[in-house]
Write a protein that holds these residues in place. Structure first.
Motif, PDB file in Angstrom:
ATOM      1  N   ASP B  74     -10.840  -5.013   2.162  1.00  0.00           N
ATOM      2  CA  ASP B  74     -10.557  -6.448   2.322  1.00  0.00           C
ATOM      3  C   ASP B  74     -10.271  -6.745   3.806  1.00  0.00           C
ATOM      4  OD1 ASP B  74      -9.483  -8.979   2.397  1.00  0.00           O
ATOM      5  OD2 ASP B  74      -8.270  -8.724   0.595  1.00  0.00           O
ATOM      6  N   PRO B  75     -11.140  -7.492   4.456  1.00  0.00           N
ATOM      7  CA  PRO B  75     -10.936  -7.778   5.887  1.00  0.00           C
ATOM      8  C   PRO B  75      -9.718  -8.674   6.127  1.00  0.00           C
ATOM      9  CG  PRO B  75     -12.797  -9.044   5.033  1.00  0.00           C
ATOM     10  CD  PRO B  75     -12.355  -8.152   3.913  1.00  0.00           C
ATOM     11  N   GLY B  76      -9.208  -9.269   5.065  1.00  0.00           N
ATOM     12  CA  GLY B  76      -8.017 -10.121   5.204  1.00  0.00           C
ATOM     13  C   GLY B  76      -6.726  -9.342   5.134  1.00  0.00           C
ATOM     14  N   VAL B  77      -6.814  -8.012   5.055  1.00  0.00           N
ATOM     15  CA  VAL B  77      -5.618  -7.174   4.997  1.00  0.00           C
ATOM     16  C   VAL B  77      -5.461  -6.446   6.335  1.00  0.00           C
ATOM     17  CG1 VAL B  77      -4.623  -5.105   3.932  1.00  0.00           C
ATOM     18  CG2 VAL B  77      -5.676  -6.871   2.485  1.00  0.00           C
ATOM     19  N   ASP B  78      -4.293  -6.635   6.976  1.00  0.00           N
ATOM     20  CA  ASP B  78      -4.029  -5.950   8.245  1.00  0.00           C
ATOM     21  C   ASP B  78      -3.391  -4.580   8.039  1.00  0.00           C
ATOM     22  OD1 ASP B  78      -4.688  -8.200   9.980  1.00  0.00           O
ATOM     23  OD2 ASP B  78      -2.836  -9.126   9.224  1.00  0.00           O
ATOM     24  N   ALA B  79      -2.494  -4.516   7.056  1.00  0.00           N
ATOM     25  CA  ALA B  79      -1.665  -3.309   6.896  1.00  0.00           C
ATOM     26  C   ALA B  79      -1.481  -3.037   5.409  1.00  0.00           C
ATOM     27  CB  ALA B  79      -0.301  -3.522   7.545  1.00  0.00           C
ATOM     28  N   VAL B  80      -1.347  -1.768   5.080  1.00  0.00           N
ATOM     29  CA  VAL B  80      -1.099  -1.459   3.673  1.00  0.00           C
ATOM     30  C   VAL B  80       0.197  -0.656   3.514  1.00  0.00           C
ATOM     31  CG1 VAL B  80      -3.468  -1.578   2.815  1.00  0.00           C
ATOM     32  CG2 VAL B  80      -2.633   0.569   3.809  1.00  0.00           C
ATOM     33  N   TYR B  81       0.863  -0.967   2.443  1.00  0.00           N
ATOM     34  CA  TYR B  81       2.017  -0.181   2.030  1.00  0.00           C
ATOM     35  C   TYR B  81       1.539   0.759   0.938  1.00  0.00           C
ATOM     36  CZ  TYR B  81       6.269   1.000  -0.555  1.00  0.00           C
ATOM     37  OH  TYR B  81       7.263   1.682  -1.217  1.00  0.00           O
ATOM     38  N   VAL B  82       1.806   2.067   1.112  1.00  0.00           N
ATOM     39  CA  VAL B  82       1.276   3.088   0.195  1.00  0.00           C
ATOM     40  C   VAL B  82       2.412   3.830  -0.505  1.00  0.00           C
ATOM     41  CG1 VAL B  82      -0.191   5.127  -0.004  1.00  0.00           C
ATOM     42  CG2 VAL B  82      -0.742   3.385   1.707  1.00  0.00           C
ATOM     43  N   PRO B  83       2.736   3.404  -1.728  1.00  0.00           N
ATOM     44  CA  PRO B  83       3.782   4.074  -2.496  1.00  0.00           C
ATOM     45  C   PRO B  83       3.215   5.034  -3.529  1.00  0.00           C
ATOM     46  CG  PRO B  83       3.386   1.902  -3.419  1.00  0.00           C
ATOM     47  CD  PRO B  83       2.318   2.143  -2.382  1.00  0.00           C
ATOM     48  N   LEU B  84       2.036   5.562  -3.284  1.00  0.00           N
ATOM     49  CA  LEU B  84       1.405   6.474  -4.249  1.00  0.00           C
ATOM     50  C   LEU B  84       2.131   7.818  -4.270  1.00  0.00           C
ATOM     51  CD1 LEU B  84      -2.301   5.720  -3.249  1.00  0.00           C
ATOM     52  CD2 LEU B  84      -1.099   4.893  -5.304  1.00  0.00           C
ATOM     53  N   PRO B  85       1.918   8.606  -5.325  1.00  0.00           N
ATOM     54  CA  PRO B  85       2.483   9.969  -5.349  1.00  0.00           C
ATOM     55  C   PRO B  85       2.071  10.744  -4.096  1.00  0.00           C
ATOM     56  CG  PRO B  85       1.548   9.413  -7.481  1.00  0.00           C
ATOM     57  CD  PRO B  85       1.187   8.285  -6.551  1.00  0.00           C
ATOM     58  N   THR B  86       2.953  11.617  -3.651  1.00  0.00           N
ATOM     59  CA  THR B  86       2.749  12.311  -2.381  1.00  0.00           C
ATOM     60  C   THR B  86       1.412  13.054  -2.324  1.00  0.00           C
ATOM     61  OG1 THR B  86       5.131  12.628  -2.423  1.00  0.00           O
ATOM     62  CG2 THR B  86       3.930  13.800  -0.713  1.00  0.00           C
ATOM     63  N   LEU B 104       2.181   1.594   6.250  1.00  0.00           N
ATOM     64  CA  LEU B 104       3.579   1.822   5.890  1.00  0.00           C
ATOM     65  C   LEU B 104       3.521   2.798   4.713  1.00  0.00           C
ATOM     66  CD1 LEU B 104       6.584   1.144   6.225  1.00  0.00           C
ATOM     67  CD2 LEU B 104       6.257  -0.746   4.611  1.00  0.00           C
ATOM     68  N   LEU B 105       3.884   4.052   5.008  1.00  0.00           N
ATOM     69  CA  LEU B 105       3.669   5.114   4.018  1.00  0.00           C
ATOM     70  C   LEU B 105       4.996   5.521   3.388  1.00  0.00           C
ATOM     71  CD1 LEU B 105       1.627   7.108   2.742  1.00  0.00           C
ATOM     72  CD2 LEU B 105       2.043   8.637   4.694  1.00  0.00           C
ATOM     73  N   GLU B 106       5.038   5.547   2.085  1.00  0.00           N
ATOM     74  CA  GLU B 106       6.274   5.943   1.382  1.00  0.00           C
ATOM     75  C   GLU B 106       6.572   7.408   1.699  1.00  0.00           C
ATOM     76  OE1 GLU B 106       9.440   5.443   0.254  1.00  0.00           O
ATOM     77  OE2 GLU B 106       8.473   3.532  -0.220  1.00  0.00           O
TER      78      GLU B 106
END
Lengths: 366, 366
Positions: B74-86, B104-106
């Motif tokens: 998605d070109p409208g997304v600058d940054a992602v927060y990733v709370p997925l399992p390690t 932003l990585l959990e």
């Protein structure tokens, strides 16, 4: 007459040696309702006299003696407080017990458990009461905290214990204090401060002995090999884990933290409360995160336990109560305090052995 | 028009995965003045839609995606927060970086430092900002405490650090949570809670890496070998010593204690403050015993640091500020946060290695 009877009842204390800590204890003996200071012995008669004068004692009530023997030979002395350097404990504590004097012995009780056993054997064979001078045990805060830790519905099972005691010794102390001298207090910070940490850990574990001690790497010794700073972990059969750290090289700090399955306890002044008349601690039970993990619910509760008598006076009062039951009512010595002393010394020995052997695990055997 | 300009400025976040913690972060993104949530991706479109509805988000503002890829594309997304399992971090964090999304990585950031390096390399080569989601770093209390620790006249040199983080997981958690599953969060309590402990220790040591990690005996693992409870000591070249303990098996507890030569700092809620709007800590400097050792002088001072924004929102705000300087002003990624993440992971790796090797000392090499 009534006054004379009352006056004949207090336990009559002698003090062996004019150590700095003896000033605090002479005050405590004065404050305890069932104790009275009657003699101060020093290797120097002048020093004993000066101690009496400097500490607001009356030369009419408290006799000065120019030797420890004189105090031990005084039939008017029921019990002695022994704040001598640790290396002298066996000699003078055994001598005191052999002369039938009940014992309040400064910590660490001995250089090792085998030495302490000589003292405890002497006490046992003469039927005298033994207690070490771990004053915070006698603060009402300690009893209040015990009540909470013992409430399994609120605290659950103890899992981890952390204890720290440090103070920043100045260069005069680090050069000249008996606690940095191998021939006087060879256990250094471990004996002086680690004693309290170990005791607090045993207390929190309801005196169940850990199975193993594993000293932490990074201990600091002085040139003579005396410990200035060290730490250890302790491990129990049931998986409980404790760590402690003690040091002459860090700012004043006295943290005790006990965490159970259902609750936790925290205080920052466990040895010497911040203020003499009131002692704080914090206790939490059943706390969980709030919705979205943005806080705690319930919050830990803050407790303040007040005391009209300082903890040292309460210690003297407790010892005097036990001594009175022996002296006046044909009672027997209470085994509680010597047992706790011995466990503390056993753990201390194991920590020392682990340190000496490069931080290997050392078994603790009763 | 002014409003539209303002609206075009915020950093536009996507979230990969609908983990429980993502609820808190979606709120934080909404609260941060320079960020806006624009997309939520899940392997299930329904789940993403439900997340948006359940968290008070508007389906008009936040798009639901049925795959993580859709969010990354998605070109409208600058940054992602990733709370997925390690175990999924390398795959998705690298994929995000390669598509130019700031991260932003959990925590824990990865299963090991080598894995984290794959992520950091990907970020570096695409010029995207990396930050791990250690939220308490961004609380104003943390800055206030840093100010005190850095004041060498008041705190001196750091000597010992103690950190503990535990919470009592219920049986559902211990059976089913991703943090007890070897294929999802293989580092268990060490990765989940030990991460915070290690970070707090590094923070207190001003990010100087310790030389060695020596795990404490007594770690508890589940049947699959995932750590449920463990601890370690850490040792620096200059003699600083730290210990930490982390556990899923004890009552909620978050103690941090830092003791220097001249001062000491203590708090009991370092990860999640007791209350969201205000955070306490205690600081002492130059405290010594009173005459006769019956109290402290001066007493530790109690501090309360208030915040109008939750620490997670401040974290999002800080990341967004860094991202904005890259997106809008041709700035470069700030190396501070990835460097701190990597040090944390290096220490975590060493603790894990020490545990795996029977608590032997393990060197920490940058």
């Amino acid at each position: 007459m009534a006054e004379e009877t009352a006056k004949s009842k207090p336990i009559r204390f002698g003090i062996l040696g004019c150590a700095e800590i003896a000033r605090k204890l002479s005050r405590a003996i004065g404050l305890a309702p069932n104790a009275v200071l009657v003699a101060v012995g020093s290797r120097s008669l002048d020093k004993a006299r000066r101690f009496i004068a400097d500490n607001g004692l009356s030369a009419a009530d408290v006799s000065a003696a120019g030797s420890y023997e004189s105090v031990l030979d005084d039939p008017g002395v029921d019990a002695v407080y022994v704040p001598l350097p640790t290396s002298l404990h066996v000699r003078w504590a055994v001598a005191a017990a052999q002369r039938g004097k009940h014992l309040l012995l400064e910590k660490p009780t001995a250089l090792c458990a085998a030495d302490l056993d000589l003292i405890l054997d002497a006490c046992r064979s003469r039927g005298v009461q033994f207690m070490d001078s771990t004053m915070w045990m006698h603060h009402p805060r300690t009893a209040k905290m015990r009540e909470l830790l013992s409430d399994s519905a609120r605290f659950g099972q103890t899992k981890t214990i952390g204890s720290n005691f440090s103070f920043a010794a100045d260069s005069e102390f680090l050069q000249n204090d008996i606690r940095v001298k191998p021939d006087l207090d060879a256990l250094g910070a471990l004996g002086d401060m680690g004693w309290y940490c170990i005791r607090s850990i045993l207390w929190a574990a309801d005196y169940e002995l850990p199975k193993k001690a594993i000293a932490l790497h990074g201990a600091v010794k002085n040139e003579a090999g005396v410990i200035l700073s060290c730490g250890s972990s302790l491990l129990w059969e049931d998986g409980k884990v404790a760590t402690f750290h003690c040091s002459f090289l860090s700012h004043l700090n006295m943290e005790l933290s006990v965490v159970g399955t259902g609750g936790s306890l925290q205080l920052s002044d466990f040895v010497i409360p911040f203020e003499e008349e009131k002692a704080p601690f914090s206790f939490a039970s059943g706390s969980a995160f709030t919705e979205l993990v943005t806080g705690w619910q319930p919050l830990p509760s803050k407790h303040i336990v007040t005391t009209s008598l300082p903890q040292e006076a309460l210690m003297v009062e407790e010892l005097s109560r036990l001594v009175a039951s022996i002296r006046d009512s044909a009672g027997k010595p209470d085994d509680k305090w010597p047992t706790i002393s011995r466990k503390t010394q056993l753990v201390l020995d194991a920590v020392k052995a682990s340190l000496d052997q490069g931080c290997v695990p050392v078994d603790i055997v009763e």
